[in-house]
Design a protein around this motif. Structure first.
Motif, PDB file in Angstrom:
ATOM      1  N   PRO A 131      37.641  11.932  53.858  1.00  0.00           N
ATOM      2  CA  PRO A 131      36.965  13.116  54.377  1.00  0.00           C
ATOM      3  C   PRO A 131      37.823  13.960  55.321  1.00  0.00           C
ATOM      4  CG  PRO A 131      36.360  11.226  55.697  1.00  0.00           C
ATOM      5  CD  PRO A 131      37.329  10.721  54.657  1.00  0.00           C
ATOM      6  N   GLY A 132      39.129  13.903  55.178  1.00  0.00           N
ATOM      7  CA  GLY A 132      40.011  14.674  56.048  1.00  0.00           C
ATOM      8  C   GLY A 132      40.062  16.146  55.666  1.00  0.00           C
ATOM      9  N   ALA A 133      41.006  16.841  56.260  1.00  0.00           N
ATOM     10  CA  ALA A 133      41.098  18.298  56.116  1.00  0.00           C
ATOM     11  C   ALA A 133      41.423  18.697  54.681  1.00  0.00           C
ATOM     12  CB  ALA A 133      42.164  18.844  57.055  1.00  0.00           C
ATOM     13  N   GLY A 134      40.698  19.675  54.200  1.00  0.00           N
ATOM     14  CA  GLY A 134      40.955  20.310  52.912  1.00  0.00           C
ATOM     15  C   GLY A 134      40.526  21.747  53.053  1.00  0.00           C
ATOM     16  N   SER A 135      39.423  22.108  52.398  1.00  0.00           N
ATOM     17  CA  SER A 135      38.872  23.452  52.595  1.00  0.00           C
ATOM     18  C   SER A 135      38.372  23.644  54.017  1.00  0.00           C
ATOM     19  CB  SER A 135      37.742  23.702  51.595  1.00  0.00           C
ATOM     20  OG  SER A 135      38.245  23.746  50.276  1.00  0.00           O
ATOM     21  N   ASP A 136      37.989  22.540  54.675  1.00  0.00           N
ATOM     22  CA  ASP A 136      37.501  22.596  56.057  1.00  0.00           C
ATOM     23  C   ASP A 136      38.579  22.047  56.995  1.00  0.00           C
ATOM     24  OD1 ASP A 136      36.213  22.543  58.458  1.00  0.00           O
ATOM     25  OD2 ASP A 136      34.672  21.080  57.869  1.00  0.00           O
ATOM     26  N   PRO A 137      39.352  22.916  57.639  1.00  0.00           N
ATOM     27  CA  PRO A 137      40.434  22.429  58.509  1.00  0.00           C
ATOM     28  C   PRO A 137      39.936  21.679  59.733  1.00  0.00           C
ATOM     29  CG  PRO A 137      40.173  24.817  58.727  1.00  0.00           C
ATOM     30  CD  PRO A 137      39.299  24.392  57.576  1.00  0.00           C
ATOM     31  N   ASP A 138      38.672  21.905  60.120  1.00  0.00           N
ATOM     32  CA  ASP A 138      38.142  21.190  61.281  1.00  0.00           C
ATOM     33  C   ASP A 138      38.008  19.699  61.029  1.00  0.00           C
ATOM     34  OD1 ASP A 138      37.980  23.386  62.919  1.00  0.00           O
ATOM     35  OD2 ASP A 138      35.919  23.881  62.362  1.00  0.00           O
ATOM     36  N   VAL A 327      40.811  35.874  46.337  1.00  0.00           N
ATOM     37  CA  VAL A 327      39.770  35.560  45.359  1.00  0.00           C
ATOM     38  C   VAL A 327      39.908  36.448  44.134  1.00  0.00           C
ATOM     39  CG1 VAL A 327      37.288  35.563  44.901  1.00  0.00           C
ATOM     40  CG2 VAL A 327      38.145  34.727  47.089  1.00  0.00           C
ATOM     41  N   TYR A 328      40.019  37.747  44.368  1.00  0.00           N
ATOM     42  CA  TYR A 328      40.061  38.668  43.234  1.00  0.00           C
ATOM     43  C   TYR A 328      41.307  38.440  42.378  1.00  0.00           C
ATOM     44  CZ  TYR A 328      39.752  42.723  40.308  1.00  0.00           C
ATOM     45  OH  TYR A 328      39.673  43.536  39.201  1.00  0.00           O
ATOM     46  N   CYS A 329      42.464  38.382  43.016  1.00  0.00           N
ATOM     47  CA  CYS A 329      43.715  38.272  42.262  1.00  0.00           C
ATOM     48  C   CYS A 329      43.823  36.942  41.529  1.00  0.00           C
ATOM     49  CB  CYS A 329      44.912  38.460  43.183  1.00  0.00           C
ATOM     50  SG  CYS A 329      45.051  40.126  43.858  1.00  0.00           S
ATOM     51  N   SER A 330      43.402  35.850  42.161  1.00  0.00           N
ATOM     52  CA  SER A 330      43.510  34.555  41.495  1.00  0.00           C
ATOM     53  C   SER A 330      42.687  34.534  40.220  1.00  0.00           C
ATOM     54  CB  SER A 330      43.086  33.428  42.436  1.00  0.00           C
ATOM     55  OG  SER A 330      41.709  33.500  42.752  1.00  0.00           O
ATOM     56  N   GLU A 331      41.519  35.168  40.248  1.00  0.00           N
ATOM     57  CA  GLU A 331      40.663  35.195  39.068  1.00  0.00           C
ATOM     58  C   GLU A 331      41.122  36.252  38.069  1.00  0.00           C
ATOM     59  OE1 GLU A 331      36.614  35.257  40.402  1.00  0.00           O
ATOM     60  OE2 GLU A 331      36.822  33.332  41.453  1.00  0.00           O
ATOM     61  N   ALA A 332      41.625  37.394  38.577  1.00  0.00           N
ATOM     62  CA  ALA A 332      42.120  38.438  37.683  1.00  0.00           C
ATOM     63  C   ALA A 332      43.347  37.967  36.910  1.00  0.00           C
ATOM     64  CB  ALA A 332      42.441  39.695  38.483  1.00  0.00           C
ATOM     65  N   VAL A 333      44.249  37.284  37.582  1.00  0.00           N
ATOM     66  CA  VAL A 333      45.460  36.776  36.923  1.00  0.00           C
ATOM     67  C   VAL A 333      45.084  35.808  35.803  1.00  0.00           C
ATOM     68  CG1 VAL A 333      47.418  35.209  37.282  1.00  0.00           C
ATOM     69  CG2 VAL A 333      47.090  37.172  38.794  1.00  0.00           C
ATOM     70  N   ASN A 334      44.114  34.936  36.070  1.00  0.00           N
ATOM     71  CA  ASN A 334      43.635  34.030  35.016  1.00  0.00           C
ATOM     72  C   ASN A 334      43.065  34.818  33.842  1.00  0.00           C
ATOM     73  OD1 ASN A 334      43.278  30.820  35.520  1.00  0.00           O
ATOM     74  ND2 ASN A 334      43.485  31.903  37.457  1.00  0.00           N
ATOM     75  N   ARG A 335      42.294  35.853  34.139  1.00  0.00           N
ATOM     76  CA  ARG A 335      41.704  36.654  33.059  1.00  0.00           C
ATOM     77  C   ARG A 335      42.777  37.344  32.223  1.00  0.00           C
ATOM     78  NH1 ARG A 335      37.941  38.207  37.291  1.00  0.00           N
ATOM     79  NH2 ARG A 335      39.037  40.198  37.571  1.00  0.00           N
ATOM     80  N   ILE A 336      43.784  37.907  32.897  1.00  0.00           N
ATOM     81  CA  ILE A 336      44.842  38.639  32.194  1.00  0.00           C
ATOM     82  C   ILE A 336      45.595  37.722  31.237  1.00  0.00           C
ATOM     83  CG2 ILE A 336      47.029  39.882  32.507  1.00  0.00           C
ATOM     84  CD1 ILE A 336      45.805  40.689  35.340  1.00  0.00           C
ATOM     85  N   PRO A 364      45.551  26.491  39.044  1.00  0.00           N
ATOM     86  CA  PRO A 364      45.290  25.908  40.369  1.00  0.00           C
ATOM     87  C   PRO A 364      45.173  26.931  41.490  1.00  0.00           C
ATOM     88  CG  PRO A 364      47.006  24.674  39.220  1.00  0.00           C
ATOM     89  CD  PRO A 364      46.774  25.929  38.434  1.00  0.00           C
ATOM     90  N   PHE A 365      45.622  28.171  41.271  1.00  0.00           N
ATOM     91  CA  PHE A 365      45.580  29.176  42.340  1.00  0.00           C
ATOM     92  C   PHE A 365      44.152  29.473  42.772  1.00  0.00           C
ATOM     93  CE2 PHE A 365      46.668  33.856  43.513  1.00  0.00           C
ATOM     94  CZ  PHE A 365      46.719  33.524  44.853  1.00  0.00           C
ATOM     95  N   ARG A 366      43.173  29.218  41.925  1.00  0.00           N
ATOM     96  CA  ARG A 366      41.777  29.419  42.313  1.00  0.00           C
ATOM     97  C   ARG A 366      41.289  28.310  43.233  1.00  0.00           C
ATOM     98  NH1 ARG A 366      39.498  30.001  36.449  1.00  0.00           N
ATOM     99  NH2 ARG A 366      37.480  29.675  37.464  1.00  0.00           N
ATOM    100  N   ILE A 367      42.145  27.301  43.482  1.00  0.00           N
ATOM    101  CA  ILE A 367      41.777  26.174  44.344  1.00  0.00           C
ATOM    102  C   ILE A 367      42.643  26.126  45.601  1.00  0.00           C
ATOM    103  CG2 ILE A 367      41.682  23.652  44.479  1.00  0.00           C
ATOM    104  CD1 ILE A 367      41.012  23.683  41.469  1.00  0.00           C
ATOM    105  N   TYR A 368      43.994  26.187  45.445  1.00  0.00           N
ATOM    106  CA  TYR A 368      44.822  26.038  46.638  1.00  0.00           C
ATOM    107  C   TYR A 368      44.800  27.293  47.507  1.00  0.00           C
ATOM    108  CZ  TYR A 368      48.690  28.123  43.776  1.00  0.00           C
ATOM    109  OH  TYR A 368      49.478  28.908  42.980  1.00  0.00           O
ATOM    110  N   ASP A 369      45.199  27.106  48.768  1.00  0.00           N
ATOM    111  CA  ASP A 369      45.059  28.142  49.801  1.00  0.00           C
ATOM    112  C   ASP A 369      43.604  28.579  49.956  1.00  0.00           C
ATOM    113  OD1 ASP A 369      47.662  28.068  50.520  1.00  0.00           O
ATOM    114  OD2 ASP A 369      48.197  30.057  49.812  1.00  0.00           O
ATOM    115  N   GLY A 370      42.695  27.649  49.762  1.00  0.00           N
ATOM    116  CA  GLY A 370      41.264  27.917  49.856  1.00  0.00           C
ATOM    117  C   GLY A 370      40.688  28.247  48.497  1.00  0.00           C
TER     118      GLY A 370
END
Length: 410
Positions: A131-138, A327-336, A364-370
């Motif tokens: 349960p360590g840090a991932g999407s939740d850095p706290d 969010v937009y670019c990660s999903e747009a790049v996948n679509r393209i 994976p860009f839709r997952i990493y960096d949040g």
């Protein structure tokens, strides 16, 4: 030569270098670029004056400001190996930015200069097993204990991109209050050859563009001297924003460059393939796919540019915009790229074209960096709170029902 002319010239030279030098050197399907080949290409990039466009001039880079990065990074990203050749690939590029802004002069000489020069690689050790840090850095669970002359790090990280073969990591660890510094997170520059560091096991993922994999890294009472604290103790989360805002955008830049490559591949196929008595590019179904990709490319490009300009002047507002762009670019790049696969049919999912490899790299860009979902949660909270502040300041609410309309008052 003024800045605009200089940057325009650099964009053109980078475009030429990628197409004439880098693309012919791309490894075959399923193979990776050797370190020797990478160093040869980097020497050519330095000779061509296109190496490390983002890094400070005094440490071996070209010194572009953040708003000037996008077009150059997109040209580099037109090849999967282009960012590595120009040394503007994650995680090194983000770590260079962090060291430039936060590091001491001694830290810059010890870590930044060889990193820009390409003699070493680095990693950023934040993510942890649940349960360590991932999407939740706290949820940060790795700790650094104050000891005589420095700190001792204990904890386990995972998905630490680039760690295999890296010279050092910037480790995020939780620290207690000490002296004038509050409790919080602290960044520590940690050689991965230090006693107590164990790299592995490796984690296999669907992409391979980042050298050094994404392994677990364990720290067993690893000593780090005070001189290798990056910034001040307890300020780690604040410094992380120096890295994370621009890093989200540079991922968008690089992958948008690859999406442009996929789009060109699909356009070449559409212009050369005949079906049902017409060129593919003249068929309405294909035109819809092509048009949607052109819209996604130009929209993504504009969002990146705006976020970069704001981030340079107002880091807080820019970080919010970089979240939206991510969010937009990660999903747009996948679509393209997915549309390019569709337009190329069977060849699109075969080793005859690189498109399915590109799709694996960008997924994976839709997952990493949040993840997109984490960013959407934060974006929604910011929007709702901003609107409530406006209402509290006297702006009328807009959801009040008008009884004259709804009730039919006479």
């Amino acid at each position: 030569m003024n800045d605009l002319v200089a940057v325009t010239d650099l964009i053109a030279r980078t475009r030429t270098f990628i197409r004439e030098v880098v693309i012919p050197a791309e490894p075959a399907w399923g193979e990776t670029l050797s370190d020797a080949a990478l160093q040869r290409l980097r020497a050519q990039a330095k000779d061509a004056g296109v190496y490390a466009p983002h890094a400070p001039k005094e440490y071996g880079g070209l010194g572009l400001s953040l708003p000037q990065w996008s077009s150059v990074f997109q040209e580099a990203g037109y090849s999967l190996i282009g960012p590595a050749v120009l040394n503007c690939m994650a995680p090194d590029e983000g770590n260079m930015r962090l060291l430039e802004v936060v590091g001491t002069d001694e830290q810059k000489e010890r870590y930044l200069r060889p990193l820009v020069g390409g003699g070493i690689r680095s990693s950023f050790a934040m993510t942890e097993p649940h349960p360590g840090a991932g999407s939740d850095p706290d949820a940060l669970a790795t700790v650094a204990e104050r000891v005589d002359g420095g700190w001792r790090i204990s904890g386990e990280k995972r998905f630490i991109s680039g760690a295999e073969g890296a010279a050092f990591a910037i480790v995020m660890a939780r620290t207690e209050a000490t002296g004038d510094h509050s409790a919080g997170a602290t960044m520590l520059l940690t050689p991965l050859s230090a006693e107590g560091v164990r790299i592995g096991p490796s984690i296999r993922t669907i992409e391979a563009a980042i050298s050094g994999g994404h392994p677990h890294v364990t720290f067993d009472r690893v000593f780090v001297p005070d001189a290798d604290v990056l910034g001040t103790p307890g300020g780690g989360f604040r410094y992380a924003q120096v890295r994370l805002g621009p890093a989200r955008l540079t991922h968008c830049m690089r992958w948008l460059g690859l999406a442009r490559r996929a789009f060109d591949i699909s356009l070449d196929r559409a212009n050369s393939r005949s079906l049902f008595g017409s060129q593919l590019a003249d068929l309405g179904v294909a035109q819809s796919l092509i048009a949607d990709s052109a819209i996604d490319i130009d929209t993504s490009d504009a969002m990146i540019d705006r976020a970069a300009r704001v981030l340079e002047d107002d880091p807080r507002a820019g970080a919010a915009l970089s979240s939206i762009a991510k969010v937009y670019c990660s999903e747009a790049v996948n679509r393209i790229i997915d549309r390019a696969v569709q337009l190329c049919g069977g060849d699109g999912v075969s080793s005859g074209l690189p498109l399915i490899q590109y799709l694996n790299e960008v997924r994976p860009f839709r997952i990493y960096d949040g993840s997109s979902e984490t960013h959407r949660w934060a974006i929604a909270r910011r929007a709702a709170k901003a609107r409530q502040r406006d209402v509290d300041a006297g702006e009328p609410r807009r959801d009040i029902v008008n009884p004259r309309i709804v009730g039919g008052a006479s």
